[in-house]
Scaffold this active site. Structure first.
Site, short mmCIF file in Angstrom:
data_model
loop_
_atom_site.label_atom_id
_atom_site.label_comp_id
_atom_site.label_asym_id
_atom_site.label_seq_id
_atom_site.Cartn_x
_atom_site.Cartn_y
_atom_site.Cartn_z
N ARG A 7 0.84 -1.21 0.00
CA ARG A 7 0.00 0.00 0.00
C ARG A 7 0.87 1.26 0.00
O ARG A 7 0.61 2.23 0.71
CB ARG A 7 -0.94 0.04 1.21
CG ARG A 7 -1.79 -1.19 1.39
CD ARG A 7 -2.88 -1.33 0.32
NE ARG A 7 -3.75 -2.44 0.66
CZ ARG A 7 -3.59 -3.69 0.22
NH1 ARG A 7 -2.61 -3.97 -0.63
NH2 ARG A 7 -4.42 -4.65 0.58
N GLU B 78 -4.52 5.08 6.53
CA GLU B 78 -4.26 4.83 5.10
C GLU B 78 -4.70 5.99 4.22
O GLU B 78 -3.92 6.45 3.37
CB GLU B 78 -4.95 3.53 4.67
CG GLU B 78 -4.64 3.19 3.23
CD GLU B 78 -5.35 1.92 2.76
OE1 GLU B 78 -4.95 0.83 3.18
OE2 GLU B 78 -6.30 2.05 1.95
N SER C 285 -10.58 0.72 4.04
CA SER C 285 -9.79 0.48 5.27
C SER C 285 -9.20 1.80 5.74
O SER C 285 -8.53 2.48 4.96
CB SER C 285 -8.64 -0.48 4.99
OG SER C 285 -9.13 -1.66 4.42
P1 FAD Z 1 -8.62 9.59 -4.64
O1 FAD Z 1 -9.25 9.26 -3.34
O2 FAD Z 1 -9.28 10.59 -5.50
O3 FAD Z 1 -7.12 10.04 -4.37
C1 FAD Z 1 -6.30 9.30 -3.50
C2 FAD Z 1 -4.91 9.92 -3.50
O4 FAD Z 1 -4.33 9.80 -4.80
C3 FAD Z 1 -4.94 11.43 -3.21
O5 FAD Z 1 -3.76 11.77 -2.54
C4 FAD Z 1 -4.96 12.07 -4.59
O6 FAD Z 1 -4.42 13.37 -4.62
C5 FAD Z 1 -4.07 11.09 -5.36
N1 FAD Z 1 -4.42 11.01 -6.79
C6 FAD Z 1 -5.62 10.69 -7.33
N2 FAD Z 1 -5.54 10.68 -8.68
C7 FAD Z 1 -4.27 11.02 -8.98
C8 FAD Z 1 -3.55 11.20 -10.20
N3 FAD Z 1 -4.12 11.02 -11.40
N4 FAD Z 1 -2.24 11.58 -10.14
C9 FAD Z 1 -1.62 11.76 -8.95
N5 FAD Z 1 -2.24 11.60 -7.77
C10 FAD Z 1 -3.54 11.24 -7.78
N6 FAD Z 1 -7.80 0.18 -1.76
C11 FAD Z 1 -7.07 -0.92 -1.97
O7 FAD Z 1 -5.85 -0.85 -2.15
N7 FAD Z 1 -7.66 -2.16 -1.96
C12 FAD Z 1 -8.97 -2.32 -1.75
O8 FAD Z 1 -9.46 -3.46 -1.78
C13 FAD Z 1 -9.77 -1.16 -1.51
N8 FAD Z 1 -11.08 -1.28 -1.24
C14 FAD Z 1 -11.82 -0.17 -0.99
C15 FAD Z 1 -13.18 -0.32 -0.69
C16 FAD Z 1 -13.96 0.78 -0.45
C17 FAD Z 1 -15.44 0.60 -0.12
C18 FAD Z 1 -13.40 2.08 -0.50
C19 FAD Z 1 -14.26 3.29 -0.28
C20 FAD Z 1 -12.05 2.25 -0.76
C21 FAD Z 1 -11.23 1.11 -1.00
N9 FAD Z 1 -9.87 1.21 -1.28
C22 FAD Z 1 -9.13 0.10 -1.52
C23 FAD Z 1 -9.22 2.54 -1.31
C24 FAD Z 1 -9.36 3.26 -2.67
O9 FAD Z 1 -10.42 2.76 -3.41
C25 FAD Z 1 -8.09 3.14 -3.51
O10 FAD Z 1 -6.99 3.65 -2.82
C26 FAD Z 1 -8.23 3.87 -4.86
O11 FAD Z 1 -7.09 3.64 -5.65
C27 FAD Z 1 -8.42 5.38 -4.70
O12 FAD Z 1 -8.75 5.89 -5.98
P2 FAD Z 1 -9.43 7.30 -6.17
O13 FAD Z 1 -9.48 7.57 -7.63
O14 FAD Z 1 -10.72 7.34 -5.46
O15 FAD Z 1 -8.36 8.23 -5.46
P1 NAP Z 2 -10.18 -10.15 5.24
O1 NAP Z 2 -10.29 -11.11 4.12
O2 NAP Z 2 -11.15 -10.20 6.36
O3 NAP Z 2 -8.72 -10.26 5.86
C1 NAP Z 2 -8.35 -9.47 6.99
C2 NAP Z 2 -6.90 -9.09 6.83
O4 NAP Z 2 -6.11 -10.26 6.87
C3 NAP Z 2 -6.68 -8.41 5.51
O5 NAP Z 2 -6.33 -7.09 5.78
C4 NAP Z 2 -5.61 -9.20 4.82
O6 NAP Z 2 -4.45 -8.46 4.48
C5 NAP Z 2 -5.22 -10.29 5.79
N1 NAP Z 2 -5.31 -11.60 5.10
C6 NAP Z 2 -6.41 -12.39 4.99
N2 NAP Z 2 -6.10 -13.52 4.33
C7 NAP Z 2 -4.81 -13.43 4.02
C8 NAP Z 2 -3.91 -14.29 3.34
N3 NAP Z 2 -4.30 -15.50 2.87
N4 NAP Z 2 -2.62 -13.89 3.17
C9 NAP Z 2 -2.22 -12.70 3.64
N5 NAP Z 2 -3.03 -11.83 4.28
C10 NAP Z 2 -4.29 -12.21 4.49
O7 NAP Z 2 -10.15 -8.65 4.66
P2 NAP Z 2 -11.33 -7.75 4.08
O8 NAP Z 2 -11.45 -6.55 4.93
O9 NAP Z 2 -12.55 -8.58 3.82
O10 NAP Z 2 -10.71 -7.28 2.70
C11 NAP Z 2 -10.51 -8.22 1.66
C12 NAP Z 2 -9.39 -7.72 0.76
O11 NAP Z 2 -9.75 -6.45 0.22
C13 NAP Z 2 -8.06 -7.50 1.50
O12 NAP Z 2 -7.02 -7.87 0.64
C14 NAP Z 2 -8.04 -6.02 1.78
O13 NAP Z 2 -6.73 -5.50 1.80
C15 NAP Z 2 -8.81 -5.46 0.59
N6 NAP Z 2 -9.51 -4.23 1.00
C16 NAP Z 2 -8.78 -3.09 1.09
C17 NAP Z 2 -9.38 -1.90 1.45
C18 NAP Z 2 -8.59 -0.61 1.48
O14 NAP Z 2 -9.20 0.45 1.56
N7 NAP Z 2 -7.28 -0.66 1.42
C19 NAP Z 2 -10.74 -1.86 1.73
C20 NAP Z 2 -11.44 -3.04 1.66
C21 NAP Z 2 -10.83 -4.24 1.29
P3 NAP Z 2 -4.32 -7.57 3.15
O15 NAP Z 2 -5.13 -6.35 3.46
O16 NAP Z 2 -2.86 -7.32 3.08
O17 NAP Z 2 -4.85 -8.35 2.00
#
Ligand code: FAD
Ligand code: NAP
Length: 338
Positions: free
Chosen positions: A164, A334, A239
């Site tokens: 991340r 995050e 998250s």
């Molecule tokens: P924004 O929120 O608009 O921006 C995020 C950051 O990036 C800001 O600092 C912004 O200035 C910068 N930015 C945006 N666009 C650009 C650009 N073109 N150039 C330079 N900088 C830029 N993330 C995960 O990694 N895994 C997940 O599974 C995941 N699940 C999510 C689930 C939900 C319900 C939600 C709400 C969020 C989740 N996220 C997850 C977080 C998010 O979706 C990601 O980080 C996504 O990439 C953000 O994209 P955005 O376009 O909305 O960015």
């Molecule tokens: P989950 O499956 O309940 O798992 C909880 C946590 O345990 C996760 O954060 C995940 O780490 C870790 N995990 C579970 N199984 C794993 C494996 N086999 N190996 C290594 N790590 C493991 O998580 P969840 O909330 O439902 O989300 C599912 C996936 O979507 C995850 O990968 C999570 O990162 C992603 N997600 C991200 C965001 C965001 O905003 N960043 C939001 C929603 C969901 P990891 O997070 O490293 O995978």
């Protein structure tokens, strides 16, 4: 290109906070972005690139120029027996892009289905889910230097992707606006199902006329929809904290007091599930005013309606403090706070 003043960002941040940008533009080309950054330099305000607004906390009215990066276009650049190289504009919706890749027989991002936001933000934190990260299939990106207005290409190494994390959250933070991203996907599907209940979900489904890649994508969507709140219904930014990574000695000590602690091996150390820590600290479904933790995944902070950034940030501080007191582990936020 039209410049707006005191523009509401309420529908452009997934927490739904009622905040305004001093200046706002919709950029549809590299030239639009160049014009916008020249304007910001003249007005002496910072430039904030905005995608889907799903990974940020807008902490109040903003004395900045928000550039909604809306550069579109998706193309297959090349294809051979092993790889399919695809390029997308930064303003393409991530999930629609993933579904398009599958239709183009370009595989690897099935597990990243339904992540909100746009292609241009995906490299910022090297988005990941269900055991896959974009760095696994990243080739290069193009970004505009906010100081010089020049386009620069970044290779995989130059992006310095981590968990991340990327150079755009560190040394290159606030210096670039990403305009397009190129990925190297697989011509053959290699399912990555060893994560939680994904394999079981996929095996339960009949393939019918769909390809296996679409079956995986839909299984991921269904698991996510069951467990994560839809920002259109309940404001959130996914998250709210990163999973903390600790040394073996820290984990061993924690395991003595909490034998069921959830931890996964991670680059010679251990990744703790932040959601488990918050849950075990008694804060799953906790509510403080209109802000709370989601009752199905404590790692997600939600806006129950009418919460502002101070409510959410106040709740985040409370969670950090309770978790630290209980486990001695620090939770790092995050989403980016502006
Ligand atoms: P924004 O929120 O608009 O921006 C995020 C950051 O990036 C800001 O600092 C912004 O200035 C910068 N930015 C945006 N666009 C650009 C650009 N073109 N150039 C330079 N900088 C830029 N993330 C995960 O990694 N895994 C997940 O599974 C995941 N699940 C999510 C689930 C939900 C319900 C939600 C709400 C969020 C989740 N996220 C997850 C977080 C998010 O979706 C990601 O980080 C996504 O990439 C953000 O994209 P955005 O376009 O909305 O960015
Ligand atoms: P989950 O499956 O309940 O798992 C909880 C946590 O345990 C996760 O954060 C995940 O780490 C870790 N995990 C579970 N199984 C794993 C494996 N086999 N190996 C290594 N790590 C493991 O998580 P969840 O909330 O439902 O989300 C599912 C996936 O979507 C995850 O990968 C999570 O990162 C992603 N997600 C991200 C965001 C965001 O905003 N960043 C939001 C929603 C969901 P990891 O997070 O490293 O995978």
């Amino acid at each position: 290109m039209r410049m707006f003043e005191n523009y509401s960002l309420e529908t452009l941040n997934t927490f739904g906070f009622k905040v305004s940008a001093r200046y706002f533009v919709e950029a549809e080309s590299v030239e639009d972005i160049r014009e916008a950054i020249a304007f910001a330099a003249r007005e002496n305000v910072p430039v904030v690139p905005l995608g889907g607004g799903s990974n940020l906390v807008l902490s109040g009215n903003q004395e900045a120029l928000f550039v909604h990066v809306n550069l579109r276009g998706k193309e297959v650049v090349s294809r051979d027996g092993e790889t399919v190289c695809v390029k997308a504009g930064a303003g393409e919706n991530w999930h629609e892009f993933v579904r398009w890749t599958l239709a183009e027989q370009a595989f690897g991002f099935e597990n990243l289905s339904l992540i909100p936001g746009n292609v241009g933000a995906a490299p910022i934190q090297n988005i990941g889910a269900y055991g896959v990260e974009i760095k696994d299939h990243f080739q290069s990106l193009e970004a505009l230097d906010i100081q010089t207005g020049e386009l620069k290409s970044f290779s995989l190494d130059e992006c310095q992707f981590g968990y991340r994390d990327s150079v755009f959250k560190n040394a290159a933070r606030d210096h670039f606006i990403i305009t397009s991203v190129t990925f190297s996907l697989d011509a053959e599907l290699s399912p990555r199902l060893d994560y939680g209940r994904l394999r079981q979900e996929v095996e339960q489904r009949s393939q019918g006329s769909q390809s296996e890649a679409f079956v995986i994508s839909e299984a991921v969507c269904d698991i996510r929809m069951e467990k994560l709140p839809d920002p259109m219904v309940l404001g959130n930014a996914g998250s709210f904290f990163k999973n903390p990574v600790v040394d073996e000695s820290v984990l061993s000590k924690l395991q003595r007091d909490f034998p069921d602690i959830v931890a996964y091996p991670f680059e010679g150390r251990w990744k703790l599930a932040a959601g488990w820590l918050i849950d075990r600290a008694g804060l799953k479904g906790f509510r403080q005013g209109a802000a709370g933790t989601y009752n199905k995944q404590a790692l997600v902070l939600v806006n129950h309606g009418g919460a502002g950034p101070d409510d959410v940030l106040g709740l985040a501080k409370h969670i950090q403090s309770v978790v630290f007191d209980r486990f001695g582990v620090e939770l790092e936020m995050e989403p980016r706070v502006y």
